[in-house]
Design an enzyme around this catalytic site. Structure first.
Site, PDB file in Angstrom:
ATOM      1  CD  GLU A  23      -3.007  -1.052   2.264  1.00  0.00           C
ATOM      2  OE1 GLU A  23      -2.702  -0.419   3.281  1.00  0.00           O
ATOM      3  OE2 GLU A  23      -4.075  -1.667   2.142  1.00  0.00           O
TER       4      GLU A  23
ATOM      5  CD  GLU B 189      -4.393  -5.774   2.526  1.00  0.00           C
ATOM      6  OE1 GLU B 189      -5.151  -5.029   3.192  1.00  0.00           O
ATOM      7  OE2 GLU B 189      -3.154  -5.681   2.558  1.00  0.00           O
TER       8      GLU B 189
END
Ligand SMILES: [Zn+2]
Ligand SMILES: [Zn+2]
Ligand SMILES: [Zn+2]
Lengths: 662, 662, 662
Positions: free
Chosen positions: A142, A314
């Protein structure tokens, strides 16, 4: 499509690993992401590597038949590292050094950080690059999370100056591009240029834009270094990165250009609570998420890498911990989100995380298992999908990628321009793209979200909701296209340097639009314009108004403001919109354009969305009532067999999914 | 009245200058302000001056018959200067150095800054002080903009200590004035005194007040140095500064004392969006601005300089860029604002700016021309005013200044006191002055806004909405006056040192008021008091309540709270108000006082305002409906000719102006 | 009960002192608190003490028969001291040194500060420790006021590392307790651990909790040093500290363990405006304060010191200066608050302050006298209480302390856990405790608020609204009790280290509750659950929902959500609540439990509260209407005489008090 999961063997007693792996396999999980936060376990002291535990973890998963997505662990440099190299730490917008104790505390421009990142990733890649269990790589984790793209460190300032020198060649060129004659901001050398922070009032917008470009380039350069290491030591295995939703800190198209697979982290409930949705929407979609949040990002990330490979890395499995409010998904939603991803072409949907950690910052973030290893509701739903995937077979779930006839152009530098100069406090270009996308989806249309450099030839309709700058090559491709074009407000309003274009908005789009913008205004909350179409349809607009001026006979005013001025223009196949329309307004404009493009927009039941992959049509119901919808009969093939229902009920069940083959 | 414009020749190719000048002249512009942000072009490197371009620009304007307002360029010190003298940079309230990259980054107390400012302004004054085109000067630009009066630099701290030493002579006197015995804040020397920032909780209010006084004095001293240089090198030409609206960072009366002309920068739409107006008002007046925003400041700045000379130096010509929302003026408003300024006695109305700049921070700020030199709507309206001025002739538009019978006292130190100790979170003394002013205007009354040192003898009615401290000489002048006096809440509540007066509020005003204040309270939103007058009229009050206690038989309670306690008292010609009245309440109190003063308050149509200059009466309509109003016949002269209409319609047109001569 | 007052002789001319003392005595005041902010007068220069003035002040008060509460003056270190020892200054959460100029600018961990505090307090204790007028001591003033418990100074960081070393012994133990394997936060030595500030995102919650524990311990250690000095030099005289309302910066039970008397500072109106009350409540209770604010704290502080000794050290006497809005108490409220304190067992109610100071930060804070020495409304009401106390006699007003049958457990570390991980933005554990307490009080029940280590044997009902962590010894005492237990949401949800418990919530309370929590969710504003009891009663819940799972046959679901899931469970004598109930919901749950405990909950008139001390029952009316209430006849003693009314009217007067003896 395969199922995956994020797993942290370092969080659990080794005695649990084998059972965990067996349970994963049993419920249909095929890939496991590991190690993105494990640096302090891999290298517990400077230069001393402890591979043994990770070797055993990899072996355990491998033995259970699971493929591994191995990560470089650069998202969390350990304490000893930042103590040894304090220049690794990023500096915040307030100039203060950011502290150790969470994650992403490093500065992308730090020379030490770059060297240390190469060192650790080389070590990991050398160790596991040829391991048969490793099916893919993930770089870091991320990028940009927690506002970490911009850093004000000394290294960042020095690197920015060199970046400017490379971009402009001469400081005179920089002065022109930024218009520094305004307010005596002129520079005599690149070394006079500071970062645009701490100024008494707003810094120069072009200066700010270049800083964002520079910082985005630093992320891309960091990622490229990592990718090169992985390619060298693990040739032939795809490299991915997990992007975030609604995040515009860097140009994702630039980073994705170096990747094989774009992945993203899908948290529909957290996003509903933390982003731009109204209080009413936050309640209405509290336990399902807004239906178009996952879809928007699925379609965005499908457009990132050549070939359209994309995953959900995710997937929210239950309540999370980080939103302002953290609701539990309605029963069925974890399954529904998984099938929704399949409908948009995901290769893998990987849940975050296997087992809820009982400690640390995310101890309230659920997993497929509870901390006591009892299967959580999300785990049961994942297992159900596992069974369904098994039953349907890969021929079905690996159906061709969607081939939408509609493209929505999302251009990161244009978003930055609007963020730097919103001109009205609620002018959020990301929300605008989302609202336009949502209107398309409510019309039952499939959508590709593409960058400004994408090939546009095959689309019947191209929508540019927030294209503040349109480069010449984009304008050319639009001009050469035969598609219906829809231009949102502020289209073409800026030059590449974030200046007002020579002839004013819509700049290089003026010929296509058959219009110019005389002036613009932003509207305070409560100031709403009523729009009326020639056939009496009405809608309203707020937040923004371009004062459109048709520039030729061929430009038709199709909707007007109450004062008679143009609200929507049509110039041949180009539809130009003056303001921020409400939902009805966007559906009207986009529906008209779709029909002109030969498409068949429809009015879906509220809260239902459909998607097509080849012969398959998926319908997902985001409400708690059954909803009626089925594929229309094909008029051109009256004798074709009726659609075959492969999964789900004839009436789409609450929080349910129905799949048809036509 | 003349028209003017702000022009930035340095922003444009020299080839455009002559045509620009010709077009200005053609639409009736007579004066052009230049050079306030041009330092980096005037002195591109330390000590090397480039006058050539500016000489040519001046000559070009001069050749077109335009007068020039030349500025000192100190609002934007260039990068090389702050790099050479880093102590020029101001420090923020958080102690951090403020960065280069916008404007006003200098600290008024910096010794280097003072020297450099004198140096550059002397150079400019020497160059152009005798130039025939220069009709006036402007010092700097918008002192204090972006919260730049207060600086926490080391130089500022040292200067504050010396200022305190001068004010108090002994530290014992300072300790008394500040009451430092409270919380053991006592000082043993002036060098122990820090700036009142960074404290754990609220710093000493007297300390804070003195810091604001000091900082205000620094602005005045800076300006005085600049004025002296200009007077020396350009004798006989008036010196001005352009103040800002709703700004209280320094005492404007003190700065204006050194000027010949007070000017201000009028942005009615931006002010409506960014100041204290309710969401409903922000929508209602989104495209006209609240009618009293320009008027309030016109009347304020007319009261600044001896002789009442004042200009609008920057007139909003269309949408701006800096408000939270930036609407476009309704058609006619640029013209209406210009005539409204004339109605209040402006010598010049100068539009900001000639041509919208396509670059830099204000690229979304419109001008009379668009960046492509096409005339913008504001340009057409300015040209219309130019034609109308021509038609009406100077005898008319240079009519005598307004001679209002009503004075409203606005005292900067009193405002600072209320800002330092609001006691209720929504007690904004500037808003209170504005609301009282607005009520007066809605009654059709002309108003002078004057400082506490103004001569008051000629007024029939004097209103003090927020006079927290009343100095003895002001009290004397009020006592000697024969006017009706209206005292707002908190009148006389503080000593000069921001202490509670010995006998409590209203302090030195007690004899005039015939009352004392037993205690005070602030009221949370939603806690509203109903007031009832003896004759049954009602109104409501909120935010504040003085518990008034009449001190003699001659004090009459004219309105009461629901519990019977006094809400409005009258003691002879003095009216004392206990709370923050609503619009009806202020109109009732002020209307009664006006009638007692022999004035003739009237009820104007909503959204219409009138103003008088000698025999002229101007009516301006801020609504989009025609409104009926005309001057009343003069009862004392039944045979007088009826009013003659010089401009506009009998019914005042929407966003229109009608001028009568009586 | 006695009356007291806070007095600042250093603020007033010595000539006023004797008259002040006489007036105090005349209205019934018996004790006077002095000197807590007088350091700069006691030691005006380093090492030079000026005792003379304070000796005379003490003597003057003594001569008037007044007892003195002498304070250590450490709340306001003077300027010369912090200049000599800059390391005394605390550092803020932003890392910046906090400035001199208000109060509480010292860091509890500063070595210099500790030494200087011992030095000054020893000097004061030596001087007055044996003075016959000194009836009690106060350490410092309002520890933690203005967020001053946490400091980020170098001394604080060093002390935190030593504190951790002592708590954990080994860094491995710390790593386990904090779960630092999460995000590679592992430490290799205690000296690698920083304070948990400045991190990119949320710091480790266990790290944050330990920092709060450490900082709380530092306050307790500071206080203990002060108490020891006072005990050494003034043996036999009680030592107190004045705590604050709604403040959770440190563990009050830990500090109180070293004190003889707990006192608190009661400002009902200020608290109503500044804390969690809704806008409607802020208006409704604007001039009386919410009825349960004083009661909650009276009952809390009665539970602090062994023996239950407690005072109100500062009682609001009129409007204050520090709340967002500062209303005036309704007539009678100062008296009513005083009697309310008596009803809850106060030994002393001491008004803050004698005379309003005309200078300094609190010049708008009223006193019993106005600055001009005229008696203020609060002074008249205090005098009335003085007369009433005199009339009723000590036998009455020193009646036995309340002996409630209901205990509410308030555990500071549990509050910290919820504050560190609220999981929903509006999950305020202090508000939850207050709302539950308020529901008990509306049912007419007396309540003890006790810490988690309190003896619980004598209670018929024990309520734990926010017990996030239940230590084993607390669980044991609850298990051994025969009381009805009410567990609020999140009970037992955390381990002592702020981790998720091994078997999930409610952790060690699971056997008592007969339930587990499957998962939890927080709910955004507007998402409300309807609860239905078996008998049809309904209520609603919001903000939080525990998904309760009964673990045995004996667990009964007594209320359900709309989806049928449990909202309230009963397992024998244990009632477990899943969510944040509304007022009706809490009254239903608590009323049921009270009846099961053999208590007699009743429905009091809105705005009336009752309290019992031995044979006395006090009723206080917080509305402006008379309210009817009287003690119920004792069914078990039908021939008992009817209740005797000792004070007040049969109908409780508006803002009035009625006392009965039964
Ligand atoms: Zn690009
Ligand atoms: Zn003055
Ligand atoms: Zn404890």
């Amino acid at each position: 499509m395969q199922l995956g999961v994020c797993y942290y063997p370092e969080h659990w007693p080794e005695a649990l690993w084998a059972d965990d792996a067996a349970r994963m396999a049993a419920i249909g999980i095929r890939v496991v992401r590991i190690a993105e936060f494990a640096w302090s376990r891999i290298e517990p002291e400077p230069g001393r590597f402890d591979w043994a535990w990770l070797d055993r973890a990899v072996q355990t998963l491998h033995a259970a038949g699971l493929g591994i997505v191995m990560c470089t662990p650069t998202a969390t440099p350990p304490k000893w590292l930042v103590d040894a190299h304090p220049d690794i730490l990023a500096h915040g917008l307030d100039g203060r050094v950011r502290g150790f104790g969470s994650r992403r505390h490093s500065c992308f421009s730090s020379r030490s950080w770059r060297a240390e990142s190469r060192r650790i990733s080389t070590a990991v890649a050398e160790r596991y690059g040829q391991h048969p269990a490793v099916v893919a790589w993930q770089t870091d984790n991320e990028y940009g999370c927690h506002d970490t793209v911009l850093s004000t460190s000394p290294d960042a300032r020095a690197a920015f100056r060199r970046w400017l020198e490379k971009r402009y060649g001469s400081v005179a060129a920089l002065n022109r591009a930024w218009g520094t004659v305004f307010w005596s901001q002129e520079y005599r050398s690149f070394d006079e240029v500071d970062l645009p922070v701490g100024t008494v009032t707003e810094a120069n917008p072009s200066h700010r834009l270049d800083w964002r470009r520079f910082a985005s380039d630093e992320v891309a350069a960091f990622n490229r270094e990592q990718v090169q290491i992985l390619r060298r030591h693990s040739p032939g295995r795809p490299v991915s990165h997990n992007f975030m939703g609604f995040f515009t800190g860097f140009d994702h198209h630039d980073v994705a250009a170096d990747l094989d697979i774009a992945t993203w982290d899908s948290y529909p409930l957290g996003f509903t609570q933390d982003f731009f949705f109204s209080p009413q929407e936050k309640v209405r979609w509290a336990r399902t998420g807004h239906p178009d949040i996952p879809a928007f990002h699925h379609d965005l990330y499908r457009g990132m890498c050549a070939g359209g490979r994309w995953w959900v890395m995710e997937q929210q499995p239950g309540p999370v911990n980080w939103a302002r409010w953290n609701t539990a998904p309605a029963d069925g939603m974890v399954r529904a989100w998984t099938w929704q991803a399949c409908a948009h072409g995901a290769e893998v949907v990987s849940y975050f995380r296997w087992r809820q950690a009982p400690f640390g910052q995310e101890q309230m973030h659920t997993g497929l298992l509870r901390p006591d290893s009892v299967t959580a509701p999300g785990g049961h739903e994942a297992a159900q999908v596992g069974r369904e995937l098994q039953a349907l077979g890969p021929a079905l779930t690996d159906a061709p990628l969607p081939q939408p006839a509609v493209a929505l152009v999302l251009d990161y530098p244009s978003l930055w321009m609007a963020q730097i100069q919103p001109q009205g406090a609620d002018y959020d270009p990301v929300e605008l793209c989302f609202r336009v996308y949502s209107a398309l989806r409510a019309l039952g249309l499939d959508v590709d979200i593409v960058g400004p450099h994408a090939a546009l030839g095959r689309y019947a309709m191209i929508v540019l909701p927030a294209q503040l700058h349109a480069a010449d090559d984009l304008v050319q491709r639009l001009a050469q296209s035969a598609a219906q074009l829809v231009l949102g407000p502020r289209a073409g309003a800026k030059t590449v340097d974030l200046q007002w274009p020579a002839d004013g908005p819509p700049g290089a789009l003026a010929d296509l639009a058959g219009a110019r913008v005389g002036r613009v205004e932003s509207l305070p909350p409560g100031l709403t314009e009523t729009l009326t179409w020639d056939d009496g349809r009405q809608a309203s607009a707020s937040r923004w108004r371009d004062h459109l001026e048709p520039t030729g006979e061929q430009t038709v005013t199709v909707a007007r403001h109450a004062d008679g001025s143009p609200a929507v223009l049509r110039h041949g196949r180009v539809h130009t919109v003056a303001g921020w329309l409400d939902e009805a307004g966007w559906q009207t404009v986009l529906g008209d354009a779709a029909r002109a493009a030969g498409l068949r927009p429809q009015t879906l039941p509220e809260g239902l969305r459909i998607s097509r992959r080849g012969a398959l049509t998926f319908a997902v119901n985001f409400t708690d009532q059954p909803l009626s919808w089925r594929p229309a009969a094909d008029d051109s093939a009256p004798d074709a067999p009726p659609p075959e229902r492969l999964l789900g009920e004839e009436q789409v069940a609450p929080q349910g999914v129905t799949i048809w083959r036509t």
